[in-house]
Write an enzyme that holds these catalytic residues in place. Sequence first.
Site, PDB file in Angstrom:
ATOM      1  N   GLU B 117      37.016  35.921  39.267  1.00  0.00           N
ATOM      2  CA  GLU B 117      38.353  35.546  39.751  1.00  0.00           C
ATOM      3  C   GLU B 117      38.788  34.183  39.226  1.00  0.00           C
ATOM      4  O   GLU B 117      39.936  33.986  38.811  1.00  0.00           O
ATOM      5  CB  GLU B 117      38.342  35.521  41.292  1.00  0.00           C
ATOM      6  CG  GLU B 117      39.664  35.168  41.939  1.00  0.00           C
ATOM      7  CD  GLU B 117      40.727  36.215  41.659  1.00  0.00           C
ATOM      8  OE1 GLU B 117      40.603  37.319  42.167  1.00  0.00           O
ATOM      9  OE2 GLU B 117      41.677  35.921  40.898  1.00  0.00           O
ATOM     10  N   GLU B 178      42.683  17.259  27.568  1.00  0.00           N
ATOM     11  CA  GLU B 178      41.409  16.785  27.046  1.00  0.00           C
ATOM     12  C   GLU B 178      41.644  15.843  25.856  1.00  0.00           C
ATOM     13  O   GLU B 178      42.702  15.869  25.232  1.00  0.00           O
ATOM     14  CB  GLU B 178      40.588  17.980  26.537  1.00  0.00           C
ATOM     15  CG  GLU B 178      40.545  19.158  27.458  1.00  0.00           C
ATOM     16  CD  GLU B 178      39.268  19.200  28.279  1.00  0.00           C
ATOM     17  OE1 GLU B 178      38.322  18.478  27.925  1.00  0.00           O
ATOM     18  OE2 GLU B 178      39.238  19.945  29.273  1.00  0.00           O
ATOM     19  N   LYS B 193      42.130  33.996  28.521  1.00  0.00           N
ATOM     20  CA  LYS B 193      42.636  34.538  29.782  1.00  0.00           C
ATOM     21  C   LYS B 193      43.315  35.895  29.570  1.00  0.00           C
ATOM     22  O   LYS B 193      43.253  36.768  30.443  1.00  0.00           O
ATOM     23  CB  LYS B 193      43.584  33.533  30.435  1.00  0.00           C
ATOM     24  CG  LYS B 193      42.850  32.270  30.906  1.00  0.00           C
ATOM     25  CD  LYS B 193      43.798  31.145  31.271  1.00  0.00           C
ATOM     26  CE  LYS B 193      43.036  29.939  31.813  1.00  0.00           C
ATOM     27  NZ  LYS B 193      43.910  28.751  31.951  1.00  0.00           N
TER      28      LYS B 193
END
Lengths: 385, 385
Positions: B117, B178, B193
Amino acid sequence: MKIALLGCGVVGSGVRAIIDAKESRNTAALEIKKILVKDENEIDDPRRTTDFNEIVNDPEIELVAEMMGGLEPAHSYVKAALEAGKHVITSNKKMLASFYPELAAAAAANNRCLAYEASTGGGIPWIANLGRVAREENIESFSGIMNGTTNYILSRMTSEGKDFAELLAEAQKLGYAEADPTDDIDGYDVRYKCCISAVRAFNTYVSPEEIPAYGIRNIGMQDMEYCKKNGLVCKLIGHGALVKNADGSKAIDIGVVPSFIPADSMMAGISLNFNALQCVSHNLGAATFVGQGAGSLPTAHAVVQDMIDVMLAEEERAEEVRTLPVSTESLHNFYIRPSKLTAFGALVTKTVGSGAFIASGISFARLKEIVEQANDNNVFIAEIL
Amino acid sequence: MKIALLGCGVVGSGVRAIIDAKESRNTAALEIKKILVKDENEIDDPRRTTDFNEIVNDPEIELVAEMMGGLEPAHSYVKAALEAGKHVITSNKKMLASFYPELAAAAAANNRCLAYEASTGGGIPWIANLGRVAREENIESFSGIMNGTTNYILSRMTSEGKDFAELLAEAQKLGYAEADPTDDIDGYDVRYKCCISAVRAFNTYVSPEEIPAYGIRNIGMQDMEYCKKNGLVCKLIGHGALVKNADGSKAIDIGVVPSFIPADSMMAGISLNFNALQCVSHNLGAATFVGQGAGSLPTAHAVVQDMIDVMLAEEERAEEVRTLPVSTESLHNFYIRPSKLTAFGALVTKTVGSGAFIASGISFARLKEIVEQANDNNVFIAEIL
């Protein structure tokens, strides 16, 4: 699993179509044995019956889905089905909100499920997701756009500059609003949904009559102009929060009210007949669920989700609910445009033209008191978020 | 249920906090026995260890949650844990997307859960909800804003008119981006994703390298001006759809691309570091899930949801997945601003100033081919939705 449908109207016919299509392994495992209709001519289906006794007395039927609407006989049928040891699913928000404690007790006493995903937010998996969050952490609040009819009217008032009466008439012509639109435009429909959301989010029942509800019946072009000038749009919002009083006791801050929200916010982009429901908790933060709040197949999808949960024994049984008072200490800011300012004088923080004023830092409970005293049928009230 | 955490950084420390707080009956039923850290000094906790063998060889530990990030040793540890008969939860999208078929096979062979999840959409219950829809009906497509860093930069480019480089530097200073921002701004993060969403939505695996990804590295003020002039805003969108080729065979239309969407749409209102994920199916229609796509506690909330699912035995076991080709027949419309028009001449439907042009009706596969041939490091590509 053999099941029965009570009602084969907008929602019931959608459920029948989804189950009969057998598109997934799970829907293929459900079998409709009986469909209760008011009149033999309503549908051409060998499973139809006009006699509820054929359903409640059939030991093969393990689950009954009530999609009739209205208080009676829906309430009596649901209660009888639970008492006969059948699981019950309902899409009937008015009936469920009105009789929740009694029906939850009947479900618990008979160790059966009472499931109601379709009752609030139509197809949006709101009740299931509230339940998932609540099983991990305490939910702090919920809020949302829960009524498609009013959202349709408000969206078009904003985008087209047409007035309320004209758009209501159009919505009625298109079938988006009922001939008697009271439930939608006066906020009663949202009130039922707030009641049901509070049960699932807080395990707490507040009867619908106790929930303050202000609708959009009296909204005028001057209110829309105020919004436009200030970069806001108006949405009818239902919300509930578990709050602490100064003495440490708990209460529910709950209400239905037109709300002015920033025009570039996500909620402002929920257009026409969509619904959006948000819950807030400490770990997860704000989570929002957006989708079709009504309509045959989306709402039927939600009913069938409940059926699959029951079949897979995933649905938690109804728990005993507590009751809590409506908060008098949670403060809100309102835009109020009454017929006459005098009756509301005590609330005025600042006037903003067109006979409207801002009332800052008052509770829904206090607002309710003053609005009732003022007895002004033409007042328009909006929360400023 | 006794569990172990692999990693105690941003996500792992959130999981530790939620479980140790014992706020709900379910989190109280979970007990952290071991926490794998890189270095003894990383945390002050008697449950810490630097030796994975203490975890994988402990028969009391039934579930391992991997939150280390990176490919190795995360991948080897996850595989070893599954082979040792432990359930595995991972928040590591790069590792999961890269090794999904192998790990799903290991989970199936050992009859254990592989749950993820938190890997996609952070705290948003996206994977669970995709699974719920898919158990009832076929999902047709998904799409969404899946990366907070790029959404933060694009939102501020729109609202403040600042340029990309300046906002990237600010985001890096604030810790939202980042030091090496490649994964975020070039769309690779979203690619992982999309890969994981396709597994859950369509039970189909496409390796990340096969998924076309165009990022926002080359976005310029002239592109934002095009949007503003046309009532649009730019969002980085990942999407996937199960499509039929003309010959009846199936394919996946999948890609990551900056997209121009109407400024008054809901997706346009998803601001700063929020994520929004939408799935579309026949009955339910479009359902959208909005929330915090990253952050310690929201992502940890998702990890703990998986733990509760496994504990309650609600999580379905990983299924064997199929593979499908990337579609060459699904057509899209693009806004393209290359360094030199000549290399893209074949695509030009209409020029729109600032050296940009519109390419209408081309597939992602064809676009990928031409972009690779053109070899233009400064090209900016956006889909027009």
